[in-house]
Design a protein around this motif. Sequence first.
Motif, PDB file in Angstrom:
ATOM      1  N   PRO A 149       2.676   7.487   5.588  1.00 21.87           N
ATOM      2  CA  PRO A 149       4.035   7.458   5.369  1.00 21.87           C
ATOM      3  C   PRO A 149       4.636   8.761   4.721  1.00 21.87           C
ATOM      4  O   PRO A 149       4.006   9.503   4.434  1.00 21.87           O
ATOM      5  N   VAL A 151       5.560  10.361   1.809  1.00 21.13           N
ATOM      6  CA  VAL A 151       5.070  10.070   0.485  1.00 21.13           C
ATOM      7  C   VAL A 151       4.822  11.638   0.115  1.00 21.13           C
ATOM      8  O   VAL A 151       4.508  12.385   0.990  1.00 21.13           O
ATOM      9  N   GLY A 173       3.710   8.108  11.511  1.00 24.85           N
ATOM     10  CA  GLY A 173       3.372   6.810  11.135  1.00 24.85           C
ATOM     11  C   GLY A 173       3.941   5.625  11.952  1.00 24.85           C
ATOM     12  O   GLY A 173       3.296   4.558  12.137  1.00 24.85           O
ATOM     13  N   GLY A 198       2.507   1.743   4.487  1.00 25.01           N
ATOM     14  CA  GLY A 198       3.850   2.329   4.407  1.00 25.01           C
ATOM     15  C   GLY A 198       4.858   1.341   4.192  1.00 25.01           C
ATOM     16  O   GLY A 198       4.508   0.121   4.935  1.00 25.01           O
ATOM     17  N   TRP A 199       5.935   1.302   3.602  1.00 26.20           N
ATOM     18  CA  TRP A 199       7.043   0.573   3.695  1.00 26.20           C
ATOM     19  C   TRP A 199       8.036   0.854   4.680  1.00 26.20           C
ATOM     20  O   TRP A 199       8.391   1.923   5.042  1.00 26.20           O
ATOM     21  N   ARG A 200       8.595  -0.173   5.193  1.00 27.42           N
ATOM     22  CA  ARG A 200       9.655   0.130   6.342  1.00 27.42           C
ATOM     23  C   ARG A 200      10.549  -1.139   6.336  1.00 27.42           C
ATOM     24  O   ARG A 200       9.739  -2.162   6.766  1.00 27.42           O
ATOM     25  N   HIS A 204       5.475  -3.969   5.814  1.00 28.20           N
ATOM     26  CA  HIS A 204       4.458  -3.121   5.458  1.00 28.20           C
ATOM     27  C   HIS A 204       4.072  -2.468   7.211  1.00 28.20           C
ATOM     28  O   HIS A 204       4.133  -3.148   7.963  1.00 28.20           O
ATOM     29  N   ARG A 229      -0.893   3.100  -1.180  1.00 28.54           N
ATOM     30  CA  ARG A 229       0.708   3.162  -1.403  1.00 28.54           C
ATOM     31  C   ARG A 229       1.137   2.025  -1.787  1.00 28.54           C
ATOM     32  O   ARG A 229       1.955   1.834  -2.520  1.00 28.54           O
ATOM     33  N   ASP A 313      11.337  12.139   9.518  1.00 29.65           N
ATOM     34  CA  ASP A 313       9.817  12.127   9.014  1.00 29.65           C
ATOM     35  C   ASP A 313       8.850  13.309   9.194  1.00 29.65           C
ATOM     36  O   ASP A 313       9.089  14.143  10.167  1.00 29.65           O
ATOM     37  N   GLU A 338      11.442   7.714   1.611  1.00 30.20           N
ATOM     38  CA  GLU A 338      10.273   7.281   2.412  1.00 30.20           C
ATOM     39  C   GLU A 338      10.645   6.230   3.704  1.00 30.20           C
ATOM     40  O   GLU A 338      10.085   6.113   4.395  1.00 30.20           O
TER      41      GLU A 338
END
Length: 652
Positions: A149, A151, A173, A198-200, A204, A229, A313, A338
């Motif tokens: 992600p 980060v 990602g 990762g967060w979106r 997740h 994460r 990204d 992020e």
Amino acid sequence: MATNPSGQIDSVLTEVRKFEPPAEFSSKAWVKSLAEHQALCKRADDDPEAFWAECARNLDWFKPFDKVLEWKFPFAKWFVGGSLNASYNCLDRHLKGGRRNKAAIIWEGEPGDSRVLTYQMLADEVGRAANALRELGVQEGDRVAIYMPLVPEAAIAMLACARIGAVHSVVFGGFSAEALADRINDAEAKVCITADAGWRRGAHVELKNNVDEALKRCSTIQKVVVLKRVGNKVSMRSGRDVWWDELVARQSPKCPPAQLDSEHMLYTLYTSGTTGKPKGVVHTIGGYLTHTLMTMKWVFDLKEEDTFWCTADIGWVTGHSYTVYGPLAAGATAVMYEGAPNFPHEDRFWRIIEKYGVTIFYTAPTAIRTFIKWGDSWVKDRDLSSLRLLGTVGEPINPEAWIWYRRVIGGDRCPIVDTWWQTETGGIMIAPVPGAIATKPGSATRPLPGVAAEVVTHDGKSVAANQGGLLVIKRPWPGMLRTVFRDPERYRQQYFSQIDGVYFTGDGARRDEDGYFWIMGRVDDVVNVSGHRLGTMEVESALVSHTSVAEAAVVGRPDEMKGQGVVAFVTLEGGRNGNDQLKQELRAHVVKEIGALARPDEIRFTDALPKTRSGKIMRRLLRQIASGDQTLGDTTTLEDLSVLAKLRDDEE
Ligand code: WT7
């Protein structure tokens, strides 16, 4: 876009508005006037090697280079004999000056958590991560896949590779397990660095699961490093998988930088072409860093006190060059965010600019069009007065979006730099130098100093002003790709064989009476979806890998939000009939094979595809059908005219 056989292109766009650089901006800029810009360009054209050598001396070299350029067409070596280290240039050298406690990365996670890493803190983390890679057996020249992600550890992982001379291969990602596996296999990566997820948009992105899935098809990966994460449950295979925290935290922050040849490989990054699988674009240290560093100054007019935010990204070249290497080599403060621009609400970007006082903001036209759709109300209560410069990249920006960007985000105060470049060029090539060049909405304006861009016919002849043609670069430049990973023939074929003696970009363009470049989009079988290149071949291969599909042809059509959308013409096995359910299945199949970016916007079933007598699919016709264009032009080479009539009848 239609090209006629000579490579000339009909150009229809005309835009007459022009914005002079604000006097206040120019007076403080690195390049203050058109005259200064012209002087720089003249110096570069008169003696390119002396010019680039001077630029390269802005880096710290362990050993100075003794030759600027070795050009054995089409292979270039820049700053021959010199040795340096990219992470040293992005970190260590700032620690000695006044930047030790300056913020290098200001990061905000999607849930709202945030971290600030000063140059010293970042250097320590990179040192630890580099020692960790060494412990895992990573050696100079080994490839490390990074699937993370956005980060800080993503940048740390890249710089850790750079520190020990390992080659990173960052995989976006958002790509699927299949796409990741292809890239790992092509690069023969030894280690993969990832995160649990990762967060979106509050959900997740299952990175570790995708890695597990991908590695069923990969044999070269020996170790997987997993950053915690989001804290979801993932399976860890013993002997192969290690937690980032356990491995990295116990390392020493001191890791001497490897002294590497200027032409040592810094990274490979996969990008789409017209045929076959994505190709690993290879960038090397000295030239790439020179180019990214200089453009921070020329294009972004970077000053010590700026806060620079590129929203890309790190999985794309824009993130490599203008979130990591360019800003850090320049000692800037870079913002990293992020998540999604509309989480939890559509004002997230404007809140970030307000919160951290971002001064330079760099994003994509597709994002700008999305902001316009969401409405000005998301912007109006935010204080964006810290901004002083705006940028765009990835695709041509439509003048309406440009004007909105200037007015609503830039408060009619900030110059806009529309930057044309490619994964292959390493850094920005055509863009306004904002204190010097007046801008015209929709034009990337002029080539940067030292960049020999031109618009030509297929025979390499320059075209007259306002005539469309093919965009080429006539001289090597430091940031240029060096080859395609393990495939020099493909490198030559793809970039240096279509027009004699020069680098062909794949883009169409025209140059107006002021020498401004107007990029008209790709002339090859590549679609540009939301500022990212997709080879139509890749989507076709994904479709054909589905058991129901016999043949597929994929083309782009104009799309108001995304720039281009993906339309697939599909014939089915054994005369099967298509239905909506199968359409959904095929769309999902493409997402699984490549990623959501490649999901076809439309699938059309057809009994046959229009082909020439020699069996080549006539994509030009399909493109025109897909965009609802009735004037199909020359169809004399079409093998079976009834195919065409049928395809048109099928139109909704
Ligand atoms: C292609 C390169 C380089 C960063 C992002 C995309 C198109 C890029 C512009 C621009 C018009 C642009 C071109 C180019 N493109 N910037 N400012 N105006 N078109 O990188 O995936 O390597 O794609 O993006 O068609 O060839 P990429």
